[in-house]
Motif scaffolding. Sequence first.
Motif, PDB file in Angstrom:
ATOM      1  N   ARG A   1      12.615  -1.595   0.845  1.00  0.00           N
ATOM      2  CA  ARG A   1      12.514  -3.157   1.762  1.00  0.00           C
ATOM      3  C   ARG A   1      12.692  -3.864   2.886  1.00  0.00           C
ATOM      4  NH1 ARG A   1      17.440  -2.682  -2.518  1.00  0.00           N
ATOM      5  NH2 ARG A   1      18.750  -1.771  -0.319  1.00  0.00           N
ATOM      6  N   ALA A   2      13.059  -2.945   3.712  1.00  0.00           N
ATOM      7  CA  ALA A   2      13.200  -2.495   5.097  1.00  0.00           C
ATOM      8  C   ALA A   2      11.251  -3.016   5.693  1.00  0.00           C
ATOM      9  CB  ALA A   2      13.714  -1.814   5.690  1.00  0.00           C
ATOM     10  N   LEU A  20      -8.789   1.095  -1.565  1.00  0.00           N
ATOM     11  CA  LEU A  20      -8.223   0.087  -2.652  1.00  0.00           C
ATOM     12  C   LEU A  20      -7.792  -1.108  -1.736  1.00  0.00           C
ATOM     13  CD1 LEU A  20      -6.906   2.126  -5.098  1.00  0.00           C
ATOM     14  CD2 LEU A  20      -9.452   1.780  -4.562  1.00  0.00           C
ATOM     15  N   ALA A  21      -8.267  -2.243  -2.595  1.00  0.00           N
ATOM     16  CA  ALA A  21      -8.100  -3.702  -1.717  1.00  0.00           C
ATOM     17  C   ALA A  21      -6.373  -4.054  -2.922  1.00  0.00           C
ATOM     18  CB  ALA A  21      -8.417  -4.046  -1.603  1.00  0.00           C
ATOM     19  N   TYR A  22      -5.847  -4.335  -2.607  1.00  0.00           N
ATOM     20  CA  TYR A  22      -4.814  -5.387  -3.801  1.00  0.00           C
ATOM     21  C   TYR A  22      -4.665  -6.843  -3.554  1.00  0.00           C
ATOM     22  CZ  TYR A  22      -3.151  -0.741  -5.668  1.00  0.00           C
ATOM     23  OH  TYR A  22      -4.009   0.713  -6.663  1.00  0.00           O
ATOM     24  N   GLY A  23      -5.125  -7.748  -3.926  1.00  0.00           N
ATOM     25  CA  GLY A  23      -5.063  -8.520  -3.222  1.00  0.00           C
ATOM     26  C   GLY A  23      -5.868  -9.292  -2.864  1.00  0.00           C
ATOM     27  N   LEU A  34       4.365  -1.543  -2.902  1.00  0.00           N
ATOM     28  CA  LEU A  34       5.287  -1.865  -1.172  1.00  0.00           C
ATOM     29  C   LEU A  34       4.557  -4.088  -2.361  1.00  0.00           C
ATOM     30  CD1 LEU A  34       5.417  -3.399   1.231  1.00  0.00           C
ATOM     31  CD2 LEU A  34       3.106  -2.411   1.942  1.00  0.00           C
ATOM     32  N   ARG A  35       3.324  -4.112  -2.715  1.00  0.00           N
ATOM     33  CA  ARG A  35       3.035  -5.666  -2.790  1.00  0.00           C
ATOM     34  C   ARG A  35       3.759  -6.139  -3.719  1.00  0.00           C
ATOM     35  NH1 ARG A  35      -0.877  -9.488  -2.829  1.00  0.00           N
ATOM     36  NH2 ARG A  35      -1.834 -10.169  -4.765  1.00  0.00           N
ATOM     37  N   ALA A  36       4.652  -5.794  -4.319  1.00  0.00           N
ATOM     38  CA  ALA A  36       5.626  -6.356  -5.375  1.00  0.00           C
ATOM     39  C   ALA A  36       6.725  -6.384  -5.054  1.00  0.00           C
ATOM     40  CB  ALA A  36       5.289  -4.960  -6.837  1.00  0.00           C
ATOM     41  N   ALA A  37       6.977  -5.814  -3.734  1.00  0.00           N
ATOM     42  CA  ALA A  37       8.558  -5.487  -2.730  1.00  0.00           C
ATOM     43  C   ALA A  37       7.921  -7.377  -2.009  1.00  0.00           C
ATOM     44  CB  ALA A  37       8.531  -4.558  -1.972  1.00  0.00           C
ATOM     45  N   THR A  38       7.127  -7.544  -1.747  1.00  0.00           N
ATOM     46  CA  THR A  38       7.033  -8.744  -0.768  1.00  0.00           C
ATOM     47  C   THR A  38       5.828  -9.840  -1.658  1.00  0.00           C
ATOM     48  OG1 THR A  38       4.111  -8.561  -0.268  1.00  0.00           O
ATOM     49  CG2 THR A  38       5.837  -7.360   0.614  1.00  0.00           C
ATOM     50  N   GLY A  39       6.800  -9.739  -3.383  1.00  0.00           N
ATOM     51  CA  GLY A  39       6.794 -11.387  -3.954  1.00  0.00           C
ATOM     52  C   GLY A  39       4.627 -11.206  -4.183  1.00  0.00           C
TER      53      GLY A  39
END
Length: 327
Positions: free
Chosen positions: A316-317, A123-126, A158-163
């Motif tokens: 976060r890391a 799956l691809a998100y973005g 992860l996608r959400a954490a990178t904005g």
Amino acid sequence: MRRITRTLVTAAMVTAVVAGTAGWASGTAQEPVTGPPAGTAEWRAAGLPDPERMDPAAVARFFAGLRPEERQRLVKAHPTVVGNLDGAPLDLRYQANSLTSPARYQGARILAHDTRGRGQTVLAYGDLATAERVAVLVPGSDVDAGRMDSLTRKATALRAATGGRTAVIAWAGYTTPVGVGLDAASGELAEAGAERLARFTEGLRAAGVRPEPSVFCHSYGSVVCGLAAQRLKAKDLVVFGSPGMRAENVAALRTTARVWAAKDPTDWIDRVPNVAVAGYGHGTDPTAPEFGARTVPVRDARGHDGYFAPGTSSLRAFAAIAEGDVR
């Protein structure tokens, strides 16, 4: 005598591992899915180039030589091949897999859907075509086309954490172990998975995805990544909850990627002996100082599957690594 004693002790530890007394429980034996996509026989019969004889770059060149209407005919006539052919244009893969996959995933497009075995899904998100940063998540045991929830939660976290700036790929593209039995203690499934993962990352570049991805590898997935490391087109290799990478140290991985490792003290994987003998066990703990990996903070992660929990220092890391914000 000392060598014999050490060998016997190591063999006993591995026996404990595979018998379930040191963390491995039970599992069902799996046969890895290998070879070209389903439908290849019909593709060949139509006079089309053999997928087994093309690397991803050759696949990209083949599609580049087709007219738009010819590409669309292939999508409709051979969706299981086009949808799973590394190096094929991304938009064609999405179209083809929308025809063959009964599942729908919120916020994601289906980059691969292979129904063989237990099923494999990517799956691809973005938007991979325009993203400046890309991350690939490689799961461990018990993930397949019908059991994607844990992997998709990590991908969306992860996608959400990178904005939303990083495109994230949930790569359930290999036959994973079921449970934590002999398959999880051996390297057979990982070897097949490593070949598929390396080809997948080569296919991303051939299809025009320019950023080298950060590859995040969980549990048995870190064994896959260790075996694939030399061929992986990646800027970072991040392992967490790892039983070992089948390498003595970072140098033995023979990768140009930065290597990171994380293991939460409450993770049960910490009780698995880091040994390798007779084909079982996966070797040195990647979080051990002598392995030489960079350290990822995990002080507030919990358990084997808690590294991507919202609000944790590990997430976060991971986001900072994916974004290129740490050196």
